[in-house]
Write an enzyme that holds these catalytic residues in place. Structure first.
Site, short mmCIF file in Angstrom:
data_model
loop_
_atom_site.label_atom_id
_atom_site.label_comp_id
_atom_site.label_asym_id
_atom_site.label_seq_id
_atom_site.Cartn_x
_atom_site.Cartn_y
_atom_site.Cartn_z
N LYS A 234 0.82 -1.22 0.00
CA LYS A 234 0.00 0.00 0.00
C LYS A 234 0.85 1.26 0.00
O LYS A 234 0.53 2.24 0.67
CB LYS A 234 -0.96 0.02 1.21
CG LYS A 234 -2.08 -1.00 1.12
CD LYS A 234 -3.09 -0.76 2.24
CE LYS A 234 -4.24 -1.72 2.17
NZ LYS A 234 -5.24 -1.50 3.21
N LYS B 182 -15.02 2.69 -5.35
CA LYS B 182 -14.56 3.85 -4.59
C LYS B 182 -13.05 3.80 -4.42
O LYS B 182 -12.44 2.72 -4.41
CB LYS B 182 -15.24 3.92 -3.22
CG LYS B 182 -14.97 2.74 -2.31
CD LYS B 182 -15.69 2.88 -0.98
CE LYS B 182 -15.39 1.71 -0.06
NZ LYS B 182 -13.99 1.62 0.33
N LYS C 88 -15.39 -2.16 3.53
CA LYS C 88 -14.11 -2.28 2.84
C LYS C 88 -13.11 -1.22 3.32
O LYS C 88 -13.50 -0.15 3.79
CB LYS C 88 -14.31 -2.15 1.33
CG LYS C 88 -15.30 -3.17 0.75
CD LYS C 88 -14.77 -4.59 0.87
CE LYS C 88 -15.73 -5.60 0.26
NZ LYS C 88 -16.69 -6.13 1.21
N ASP C 89 -11.84 -1.54 3.16
CA ASP C 89 -10.76 -0.65 3.58
C ASP C 89 -10.87 0.74 2.95
O ASP C 89 -11.40 0.89 1.85
CB ASP C 89 -9.40 -1.23 3.17
CG ASP C 89 -9.05 -2.47 3.97
OD1 ASP C 89 -9.65 -2.67 5.03
OD2 ASP C 89 -8.19 -3.23 3.51
N LYS C 90 -10.30 1.71 3.66
CA LYS C 90 -10.21 3.05 3.07
C LYS C 90 -9.05 3.11 2.08
O LYS C 90 -9.24 3.47 0.92
CB LYS C 90 -10.01 4.11 4.15
CG LYS C 90 -9.76 5.50 3.55
CD LYS C 90 -9.46 6.55 4.58
CE LYS C 90 -9.15 7.87 3.88
NZ LYS C 90 -8.84 8.96 4.82
#
EC number: 5.4.99.-
Length: 620
Positions: free
Chosen positions: A132, A265, A294-296
């Site tokens: 990430k 998103k 869901k993750d940001k």
């Protein structure tokens, strides 16, 4: 059945362990990241875990969660202030600033050891890398209960003769929309709004009638003649309460009550996204439902359902929202429920990888063939100094003063300035109204709770806490269940290793049964489940059963009575596999020249017809 698919892992020459090591010393375990199902998490040095996460039911820190139920409040000024909040549609600084802020928070937050993550599934050396580095390096596609992977590949609106046309979205001027919205929200003293019909035809009047009813729920219309001119007059049908029942007045009976759609998103968590959609649609967030949060820091694709909002209105948002895309619309009879998904499919980039080709191959083969311990990941427990499982434990203990204190008290670590000031005001005055005035954004958990305390008073904390949306409240106690599960699974593996033993639990259908001595050879560790504590589960028939009892007793909870005085907080429990072997795992090692270029196409890239990325030539 839970499913974790990893269709692609791109590896580039960093600092993230994907290995699982059962024999690692505690000091080393604190430095190396373990495998978890929920999310790829950041560790003490800002390095992240290379385990495949599921992302469902992820709960951020109390200070970061921002889903609002929009409960009715007679304080018109407060409602107006909420409407003036920031939408959060633009990027909150660049990616480097955001990553640094997250790392700062984690320095004051939890370690894996704090939440029971202590074991690995294998002993190989592994390799490291940066996960990430960009949010676009982590892409999640939800897998529905029917096994279908959610993709955004169709922006068209379903044909529906009863659906509003595009004309309905453009027939009203901006000034007329503003007046109607002020009428709808009781922001002025007008009892009606009259709109002159310039082109007086029945068709034009019909479109205006339909547009007002569709765009401004709670308003009704009528046609009046005034001095030889035709006017359409909008007025309130049933007072303020009309806003609480969206679209009831004009929804065709032949159409399913819920519009399902795929939400794409970028860099925003699910609850924040729901807040943005609800604000632009002028409805309450609690009419939306979904199967998993869901993750940001990712690009995610998931299914959402919303009550009585047309596909046309949803599709119109694509013209005005950044980092969102809505599509694949359909009308269905039922909403979505948390946990109904099979799992998630991940496409993950690890940058700046270290280790030999043999180490990479060995680690990835271990992931593919053995899998990972199905720990709940760090985001389930929050990223600040107050873990969410502590709030959940206080709820289960019926210790409401402690619940308030844990959510609102000052804490160490990086937080937005207004939250720091709000917490300081609360600690100094214990005045919810004064603390609330320090918050420019009222839809965070702290804002919801302070509104509840202002409305119900400190003597009715249960009702005040109840203002927080139900899913958010339940995630606190789910966090506690996850905390117990992680600890018990670590004890189970420490005691018996990665093989089934008599007294373990396996599922036959939805029913848990014990493994008997004579049946042990018929099962593998991938069949074994462990219970999340509750009143409707059984516990293993070996030492770990007593470990559950001891842990809950130490937390002043009765394992034999997990029913709460408040029904919502009664825990029925569930079962979860101890080790998950992801499906369809594949990977490749590539070289690239520009660290800013994406390394694979997203659904939106494919919709726009972008060619796939071209990698640099030459050896790594």
């Amino acid at each position: 059945m839970e499913m974790t698919e990893m269709t692609s892992v791109s590896l580039k020459r960093g600092s993230l362990a994907v290995e699982d090591n059962d024999s690692v010393a505690p000091a080393e375990e604190a430095k190396r990241q373990k495998v978890s199902e929920c999310c790829l998490t950041t560790g003490r040095a800002g390095l992240e875990n290379a385990s495949p996460p599921s992302g469902e039911n992820v709960l951020g820190p109390p200070g970061a969660v921002s889903a609002g139920e929009g409960t009715e409040n007679s304080d018109a000024r407060l409602e107006e202030e909420e409407e003036e909040e920031e939408d959060g549609l633009s990027e909150e600084g660049d990616e480097e600033e955001e990553a640094e802020s997250f790392a700062d928070m984690m320095k004051h937050g939890l370690t894996e050891l704090d939440v029971g993550i202590t074991k690995f599934v294998s002993s190989h050396q592994g390799f490291s890398g940066i996960l990430k580095e960009r949010y676009s390096d982590f892409v999640v596609h939800e897998i529905g209960k029917d096994g279908r992977v959610s993709h955004l590949d169709d922006l068209s609106v379903p044909v529906d003769e009863e659906a509003p046309s595009e004309d309905m979205l453009t027939v009203l001027t901006a000034e007329e929309k503003q007046r109607l919205e002020e009428l709808q929200l009781f922001k002025n003293k007008e009892t009606s709004v009259a709109i002159e019909v310039i082109e007086d035809t029945k068709e034009k009047r019909t479109i205006i009638h339909q547009a007002i009813k569709s765009l401004f729920p709670g308003l009704e219309t009528k046609t009046e003649d005034r001095e030889g001119k035709k006017y359409i007059v909008a007025y309130h049908a049933a007072g303020r309460k009309a806003l609480a029942n969206p679209r009831k007045h004009s929804w065709p009976k032949s159409r399913g009550s819920y519009c399902h759609f795929v939400l794409y998103k970028e860099n925003k968590d699910t609850m924040d996204a729901i807040n943005v959609l609800s604000k632009y649609l002028r409805v309450k967030p609690n009419i939306f439902s979904y199967m998993g949060t869901k993750d940001k820091r990712a690009i995610t694709v998931q299914e959402i359902a919303v009550l009585k909002i047309t596909a046309q209105r949803l599709a119109h948002l694509n013209k005005c929202l950044m980092n969102f895309k809505l599509g694949n619309f359909s009308y269905q009879k039922n909403p979505l429920k948390l946990g109904e998904l099979q799992g998630n499919q991940f496409t993950v980039v690890l940058r700046n990888i270290t280790g030999t080709d043999a180490q990479v191959q060995q680690a990835m083969n271990s992931l593919k063939e053995i899998g990972f311990i199905n720990y709940y990941g760090m985001q389930r427990f929050g990223t600040t100094a107050v873990p969410t499982y502590q709030v959940g434990r206080a709820i289960l203990q019926n210790s409401w003063a402690e619940v308030m204190d844990l959510i609102l008290k000052p804490r160490s670590g990086a937080e937005k300035g207004y939250l720091v000031k709000c917490r300081e005001e609360w600690a100094r005055t214990r005045d919810p109204a004064a603390a609330l005035r320090k918050l420019p954004v009222r839809r965070c958990v702290e804002g919801q709770l302070l509104r509840g305390l202002s409305k119900y008073g400190m003597k009715n904390m249960v009702s005040a806490f109840g203002i927080i949306p139900r899913n958010n409240r339940l995630m606190y106690i789910h966090s506690y269940q996850s905390y117990v599960w992680n600890n018990m699974v670590s004890k189970r593996i420490e005691e018996y290793g990665l093989k089934p033993v008599p007294g373990d639990l396996v599922l036959r259908g939805a029913t848990a049964t014990y493994i008997e001595e004579e049946d042990v050879d018929n099962y593998s560790i991938h069949d074994v489940v462990m219970p999340l504590p509750g009143f409707d589960v059984i516990y293993p028939k070996h030492k770990i059963s007593e470990a559950y009892r001891e842990m809950l007793t130490a937390d002043n909870l009765d394992i034999d009575n997990m029913r709460h005085k408040i029904r919502d907080y009664s825990l029925s429990g569930a079962y979860r596999k101890v080790v998950i072997r992801p499906q369809n795992v594949s990977w490749e090692v590539v070289a690239y020249d520009d660290p800013k270029i994406p390394l694979f196409n997203t659904d939106v890239d494919n919709l726009e017809g972008k060619p796939p990325p071209v990698f640099a030539s030459g050896d790594l």
